[in-house]
Motif scaffolding. Sequence first.
Motif, PDB file in Angstrom:
ATOM      1  N   THR A   1       3.166   6.031  -2.492  1.00  0.00           N
ATOM      2  CA  THR A   1       4.217   6.928  -2.855  1.00  0.00           C
ATOM      3  C   THR A   1       4.362   7.122  -4.317  1.00  0.00           C
ATOM      4  OG1 THR A   1       5.111   5.952  -0.699  1.00  0.00           O
ATOM      5  CG2 THR A   1       6.605   6.977  -2.319  1.00  0.00           C
ATOM      6  N   GLN A   2       4.139   6.005  -5.241  1.00  0.00           N
ATOM      7  CA  GLN A   2       4.262   5.940  -6.473  1.00  0.00           C
ATOM      8  C   GLN A   2       3.368   7.216  -7.044  1.00  0.00           C
ATOM      9  OE1 GLN A   2       6.713   4.824  -8.521  1.00  0.00           O
ATOM     10  NE2 GLN A   2       7.146   2.855  -7.896  1.00  0.00           N
ATOM     11  N   GLU A   3       2.140   7.105  -6.407  1.00  0.00           N
ATOM     12  CA  GLU A   3       1.192   8.335  -6.948  1.00  0.00           C
ATOM     13  C   GLU A   3       1.721   9.637  -6.726  1.00  0.00           C
ATOM     14  OE1 GLU A   3      -2.877   7.868  -5.887  1.00  0.00           O
ATOM     15  OE2 GLU A   3      -2.529   5.480  -5.546  1.00  0.00           O
ATOM     16  N   MET A   4       2.317   9.739  -5.372  1.00  0.00           N
ATOM     17  CA  MET A   4       2.906  11.099  -5.046  1.00  0.00           C
ATOM     18  C   MET A   4       3.999  11.385  -5.788  1.00  0.00           C
ATOM     19  SD  MET A   4       3.225  10.660  -1.090  1.00  0.00           S
ATOM     20  CE  MET A   4       2.228   9.773   0.068  1.00  0.00           C
ATOM     21  N   ILE A   5       4.728  10.554  -6.383  1.00  0.00           N
ATOM     22  CA  ILE A   5       6.049  10.770  -7.246  1.00  0.00           C
ATOM     23  C   ILE A   5       5.322  11.311  -8.601  1.00  0.00           C
ATOM     24  CG2 ILE A   5       7.750   9.567  -8.784  1.00  0.00           C
ATOM     25  CD1 ILE A   5       8.465   7.939  -6.189  1.00  0.00           C
ATOM     26  N   GLU A   6       4.208  10.782  -9.134  1.00  0.00           N
ATOM     27  CA  GLU A   6       3.655  11.022 -10.500  1.00  0.00           C
ATOM     28  C   GLU A   6       3.114  12.713 -10.356  1.00  0.00           C
ATOM     29  OE1 GLU A   6       0.843   8.106 -11.272  1.00  0.00           O
ATOM     30  OE2 GLU A   6       2.242   6.667 -11.441  1.00  0.00           O
ATOM     31  N   VAL A   7       2.539  12.828  -9.270  1.00  0.00           N
ATOM     32  CA  VAL A   7       2.020  14.433  -9.026  1.00  0.00           C
ATOM     33  C   VAL A   7       3.257  15.198  -8.969  1.00  0.00           C
ATOM     34  CG1 VAL A   7       0.782  15.893  -7.463  1.00  0.00           C
ATOM     35  CG2 VAL A   7      -0.040  13.578  -7.833  1.00  0.00           C
ATOM     36  N   PHE A   8       4.236  14.892  -8.049  1.00  0.00           N
ATOM     37  CA  PHE A   8       5.451  15.810  -8.047  1.00  0.00           C
ATOM     38  C   PHE A   8       6.153  16.111  -9.508  1.00  0.00           C
ATOM     39  CE2 PHE A   8      10.085  16.524  -7.455  1.00  0.00           C
ATOM     40  CZ  PHE A   8      10.107  17.597  -6.744  1.00  0.00           C
ATOM     41  N   GLU A   9       6.194  14.858 -10.248  1.00  0.00           N
ATOM     42  CA  GLU A   9       6.843  15.225 -11.644  1.00  0.00           C
ATOM     43  C   GLU A   9       5.761  15.789 -12.475  1.00  0.00           C
ATOM     44  OE1 GLU A   9       9.432  10.828 -11.603  1.00  0.00           O
ATOM     45  OE2 GLU A   9       7.135  10.920 -12.531  1.00  0.00           O
TER      46      GLU A   9
ATOM     47  N   GLU B   1      -3.414  14.327   0.589  1.00  0.00           N
ATOM     48  CA  GLU B   1      -4.509  13.719   0.013  1.00  0.00           C
ATOM     49  C   GLU B   1      -4.160  12.224  -0.390  1.00  0.00           C
ATOM     50  OE1 GLU B   1      -5.731  16.258  -2.958  1.00  0.00           O
ATOM     51  OE2 GLU B   1      -6.537  17.630  -1.639  1.00  0.00           O
ATOM     52  N   ILE B   2      -3.071  11.764  -1.036  1.00  0.00           N
ATOM     53  CA  ILE B   2      -2.751  10.518  -1.443  1.00  0.00           C
ATOM     54  C   ILE B   2      -2.372   9.764  -0.232  1.00  0.00           C
ATOM     55  CG2 ILE B   2      -1.124   9.254  -2.978  1.00  0.00           C
ATOM     56  CD1 ILE B   2      -1.015  11.819  -4.571  1.00  0.00           C
ATOM     57  N   GLY B   3      -1.343  10.305   0.348  1.00  0.00           N
ATOM     58  CA  GLY B   3      -0.803   9.174   1.460  1.00  0.00           C
ATOM     59  C   GLY B   3      -1.711   9.156   2.759  1.00  0.00           C
ATOM     60  N   ALA B   4      -2.308  10.237   2.869  1.00  0.00           N
ATOM     61  CA  ALA B   4      -3.196  10.417   4.220  1.00  0.00           C
ATOM     62  C   ALA B   4      -2.354   9.944   5.503  1.00  0.00           C
ATOM     63  CB  ALA B   4      -4.327   9.406   4.319  1.00  0.00           C
TER      64      ALA B   4
ATOM     65  N   THR C   1       0.850  -1.300  -0.043  1.00  0.00           N
ATOM     66  CA  THR C   1       0.181  -0.067  -0.125  1.00  0.00           C
ATOM     67  C   THR C   1       0.876   1.316  -0.306  1.00  0.00           C
ATOM     68  OG1 THR C   1      -1.693  -1.139   1.146  1.00  0.00           O
ATOM     69  CG2 THR C   1      -1.793   1.353   1.377  1.00  0.00           C
ATOM     70  N   ARG C   2       2.104   1.343   0.784  1.00  0.00           N
ATOM     71  CA  ARG C   2       2.873   2.514   0.952  1.00  0.00           C
ATOM     72  C   ARG C   2       3.575   2.540  -0.512  1.00  0.00           C
ATOM     73  NH1 ARG C   2       6.715   2.933   5.671  1.00  0.00           N
ATOM     74  NH2 ARG C   2       4.851   3.231   6.530  1.00  0.00           N
TER      75      ARG C   2
ATOM     76  N   TYR D   1      12.617   0.531  -3.508  1.00  0.00           N
ATOM     77  CA  TYR D   1      11.748   0.309  -2.185  1.00  0.00           C
ATOM     78  C   TYR D   1      11.791  -1.039  -2.025  1.00  0.00           C
ATOM     79  CZ  TYR D   1       8.116  -0.740  -5.816  1.00  0.00           C
ATOM     80  OH  TYR D   1       7.434  -1.218  -6.933  1.00  0.00           O
ATOM     81  N   GLY D   2      11.282  -1.460  -0.589  1.00  0.00           N
ATOM     82  CA  GLY D   2      11.407  -2.811  -0.249  1.00  0.00           C
ATOM     83  C   GLY D   2      10.867  -2.984   1.238  1.00  0.00           C
ATOM     84  N   ASP D   3      11.175  -3.960   1.836  1.00  0.00           N
ATOM     85  CA  ASP D   3      10.567  -4.184   3.155  1.00  0.00           C
ATOM     86  C   ASP D   3      11.818  -3.713   4.243  1.00  0.00           C
ATOM     87  OD1 ASP D   3      12.113  -6.422   3.358  1.00  0.00           O
ATOM     88  OD2 ASP D   3      10.622  -7.724   3.229  1.00  0.00           O
ATOM     89  N   TRP D   4      11.361  -3.729   5.369  1.00  0.00           N
ATOM     90  CA  TRP D   4      11.953  -3.193   6.528  1.00  0.00           C
ATOM     91  C   TRP D   4      13.273  -4.128   6.727  1.00  0.00           C
ATOM     92  CZ3 TRP D   4      12.712   0.760  10.244  1.00  0.00           C
ATOM     93  CH2 TRP D   4      13.571   0.369  11.382  1.00  0.00           C
ATOM     94  N   SER D   5      13.229  -5.679   6.592  1.00  0.00           N
ATOM     95  CA  SER D   5      14.111  -6.423   6.857  1.00  0.00           C
ATOM     96  C   SER D   5      15.387  -6.277   6.146  1.00  0.00           C
ATOM     97  CB  SER D   5      13.616  -7.751   6.901  1.00  0.00           C
ATOM     98  OG  SER D   5      13.162  -8.081   5.388  1.00  0.00           O
ATOM     99  N   GLY D   6      15.436  -5.982   4.852  1.00  0.00           N
ATOM    100  CA  GLY D   6      16.484  -5.894   4.106  1.00  0.00           C
ATOM    101  C   GLY D   6      16.937  -4.428   3.625  1.00  0.00           C
ATOM    102  N   TYR D   7      15.958  -3.310   4.174  1.00  0.00           N
ATOM    103  CA  TYR D   7      16.462  -1.929   3.662  1.00  0.00           C
ATOM    104  C   TYR D   7      17.562  -1.348   4.197  1.00  0.00           C
ATOM    105  CZ  TYR D   7      15.258   2.975   3.468  1.00  0.00           C
ATOM    106  OH  TYR D   7      15.411   4.360   3.317  1.00  0.00           O
TER     107      TYR D   7
END
Length: 422
Positions: free
Chosen positions: A51-59, A335-338, A46-47, A71-77
Motif C-alpha cells: 500500500t505504501q508503494e501504491m501511495i508513492e505512485v499516486f503522489e 501491478e503493485i497490490g495484485a 505485506t499489505r 494502519y494496523g491489524d484487524w484486532s484494534g482497527y
Amino acid sequence: MNRKFSARAATVLSVAALALTGCGGGGSAAEGDQVTLRFAWWGSDTRHEKTQEMIEVFEEQNPDVEIEAEYGDWSGYWDKLATQTAAGDAPDIIQMDLLYIREYAENGVLLDLSDVDMSDMPEDLRVSGATDEGVWGIPHGLTALSMLANKTMFEEAGVELPDDSTWTWEDLEAKSLEFQEKGEGYGLTSLPATMTLELYLRQNGKEFLTPDGQLGWEPADAEGYFEMYKGLADSGALPSASVIAEDQLPSLDQTLTATNQVAMAPWWSTQMTAVQDASGDEFEILRMPTFDGDASKGQLWYKTSMFFSAAADTDHPEEAKAFIDFLVNSTEAAEIGATERGMLANQTALDHIREDLTPEENQVADYITEIEPDLGEPVPIPPQGVSDYQNLHFRYDLEVLFGRMSPAEAAEQMHAEMAAAL
C-alpha cells in the motif's frame, strides 16, 4: 440479470480532472494548493508495504496530494476507527468491511461515492456497498464460497475428486465417507458459519437477510439446516463435536485443512492460496454442492472482500474519490497490490496482471469467472447488528453437535437472538 463485464479500458482519473468536475463546491483544493489525506487500513506487513508503494505512485502522479498512512491489524482497527469517528476525526479514506459499512453509512459517517467509476466490475458488486440513499463503499476485491479439496490427499487415497457441476449434499456426505474408508484423515470438516447457512437458505428459496435489513427466514428453515448438519455428524462424515469445536476459529495455519488432516472444507475462494501455502499439498477449488445436482441452481454470490470508503466530513472529497479510483481502477495499483486484498473486482485490471499470477491465483480467478452465470441474486448490504452473527451461529452449531439442543430448539433460539441483535 446481465452480469457481463464492460470491455472499457480502465482509466486513472487524476486529481486535477476530478477537481475540475467538482469546481465551485465540495471542499476541493484550488490548483496548486497542497492537500493532505489520511488513509486508514488494516492488514499484514505485506499489505502495508504494498500500500505504501501504491501511495508513492499516486503522489508522483498527483504532486499536490500527500497521503498520510494510518494502519494496523484487524484486532484494534475498529475500536480506533470508532473512537476517531466519535471525536469527529475520521480518516479521509477508510478501508471498510462488509460487516460495518451499513452501520457507518446510516450514522452519516461516509461520503456518497456514486460518481466513482465501477463500470469494469461485475454488476453484482456495484451494489454491494450501496443502499437506496447512495454508494458508501467501492469494492476492491471479490470472493465466493467454495469447497477446497486436498488433491494430494485424494490421490494418495485413490479416491476421485467429486464432479462439482453435478454433486449434491448427499454426494458430499458419501464422498467424505469414501475418503475416510480409503485414506488417512477426515473426509470433511465443519460447515463454517454463517455462509453455509446462507447458502442453504438461498438454495431453498429463502434469504438470510432482506434488503430492508431483516431476517429472511423462520426457525423452521434453520431447523432443516441443523438437521442436515447433525445428519453429517451422525453418519460419521464429520469429525467429532470436540474436534469441530477446536477447528472453528483457529489461525489459518492451524486449521485441519492447512495441516492436511481433512480432505474437504468450505472456504472463501480467495483463501485457497494461503491454505495451500500453509499446507504444502496441492488443492482443487470446487463449487459448493446443491440439492438437485445442478450447479446452475447453486445460488452462489460474489462477496466483496473489502471496500474503500471516504469520510463524509472530509475537506477534500474530490481528491479522496480520485485516490479511491486509483486504488480500484488503475493498472499501476493492480501491478503493485495484485491479489493481496483479494481477487481484483476490476476485471480489466485483473486481466492486466493475469500472467503474473501464480497457478493457484489463476485457479481462483478462473473459478470466480466460471461461476458467474450460475450466481443467484446479489446479497444485500447487511444491517447493523450482524457483526457477531458468526460467533453466535458457531455456538448453536456446537449445541446441536454435542447433543445439548435439538435442531428445532437451536433454530428457535438462534433466530430469536439474531432478530434481537438487529
